[in-house]
Design an enzyme around this catalytic site. Structure first.
Site, PDB file in Angstrom:
ATOM      1  N   TYR A  31      19.612 -11.557 -10.901  1.00  0.00           N
ATOM      2  CA  TYR A  31      18.424 -11.393 -11.739  1.00  0.00           C
ATOM      3  C   TYR A  31      18.074 -12.622 -12.570  1.00  0.00           C
ATOM      4  O   TYR A  31      17.032 -12.644 -13.220  1.00  0.00           O
ATOM      5  CB  TYR A  31      18.611 -10.181 -12.661  1.00  0.00           C
ATOM      6  CG  TYR A  31      18.850  -8.907 -11.892  1.00  0.00           C
ATOM      7  CD1 TYR A  31      17.819  -8.327 -11.153  1.00  0.00           C
ATOM      8  CD2 TYR A  31      20.094  -8.297 -11.874  1.00  0.00           C
ATOM      9  CE1 TYR A  31      18.024  -7.174 -10.424  1.00  0.00           C
ATOM     10  CE2 TYR A  31      20.307  -7.136 -11.152  1.00  0.00           C
ATOM     11  CZ  TYR A  31      19.272  -6.582 -10.424  1.00  0.00           C
ATOM     12  OH  TYR A  31      19.482  -5.443  -9.699  1.00  0.00           O
ATOM     13  N   HIS A 140       9.429  -6.985  -8.759  1.00  0.00           N
ATOM     14  CA  HIS A 140      10.898  -7.016  -8.778  1.00  0.00           C
ATOM     15  C   HIS A 140      11.324  -8.471  -8.865  1.00  0.00           C
ATOM     16  O   HIS A 140      10.725  -9.344  -8.211  1.00  0.00           O
ATOM     17  CB  HIS A 140      11.480  -6.378  -7.512  1.00  0.00           C
ATOM     18  CG  HIS A 140      11.174  -4.924  -7.418  1.00  0.00           C
ATOM     19  ND1 HIS A 140      11.894  -3.967  -8.108  1.00  0.00           N
ATOM     20  CD2 HIS A 140      10.210  -4.262  -6.744  1.00  0.00           C
ATOM     21  CE1 HIS A 140      11.381  -2.779  -7.844  1.00  0.00           C
ATOM     22  NE2 HIS A 140      10.353  -2.928  -7.029  1.00  0.00           N
TER      23      HIS A 140
END
Length: 193
Positions: A31, A140
């Site tokens: 991430y 995302h």
């Protein structure tokens, strides 16, 4: 570079789902190191440049996310009461007896949503997105198709105008640009042949 307008052309709600409050700490190899607060600050600043007010919201609970989407959507509906006095230049598709339209005004509100893990499981969140009928883009940070097979399907993404993924925080920025274009120049319905 465009200059911000004094009155925003629209309002965008950026909804962050479960565990996104841990950005910068949780699995940075997937991430990244950017925190959610940094992403939010960048989106608010970019929104100002694009002439949009940007609100951000994060929750780990599915119901909290749905409630926020509902409340944001209801803020775009006109309050009941007397209609504005000037008659529209173009006749309303559904006029009242006094000539005013009962049609809702064109939306200048939109959603950007990163449902996190709810992308793959939440029919209720999908129903909230379709139920409010606002232009919505799912984002995302990671590429779902490069991850475990259980992440390859997004039930919420199918309810959105588009999905942007795999570009880290740029996914959010690209979504805001795309939504700004939709809010200022809504897509036209295809013409019948």
């Amino acid at each position: 570079m465009s200059t911000p307008t004094s009155t925003p052309a629209g309002c965008v709600l950026v909804v962050h789902g479960p565990n996104l409050n841990l950005l910068g700490v949780r699995e940075p190899e997937i991430y990244g190191a950017t925190t959610l607060a940094e992403i939010d600050r960048e989106l608010v600043a970019l929104g100002e440049q694009l002439g949009l007010a940007v609100e951000t919201f994060q929750a780990n609970g599915e119901g909290q996310l749905i409630d926020r989407i509902h409340s944001f959507s209801s803020a775009s509906r006109p309050a009941s009461g007397p209609a504005p006095s000037p008659a529209p230049a173009i006749p309303a598709a559904h006029p009242r007896a006094d000539g005013q339209s009962v049609d809702p005004p064109p939306t200048r509100r939109g959603l950007i949503i990163n449902p996190g893990g709810y992308s793959h499981t939440s029919i209720a969140l999908r129903d909230a997105i379709t139920g409010v009928a606002l232009p919505t883009i799912e984002v995302h940070l990671s590429n779902l198709y490069a991850r475990e097979a259980l992440r390859h399907n997004s039930v919420t993404g199918a309810a959105c105008a588009g999905v942007i993924m795999g570009l880290g925080p740029d996914s959010y920025r690209l979504a805001l640009h795309a939504l700004a274009a939709r809010l200022t120049n809504p897509p036209q319905a295809p013409r019948a042949a």
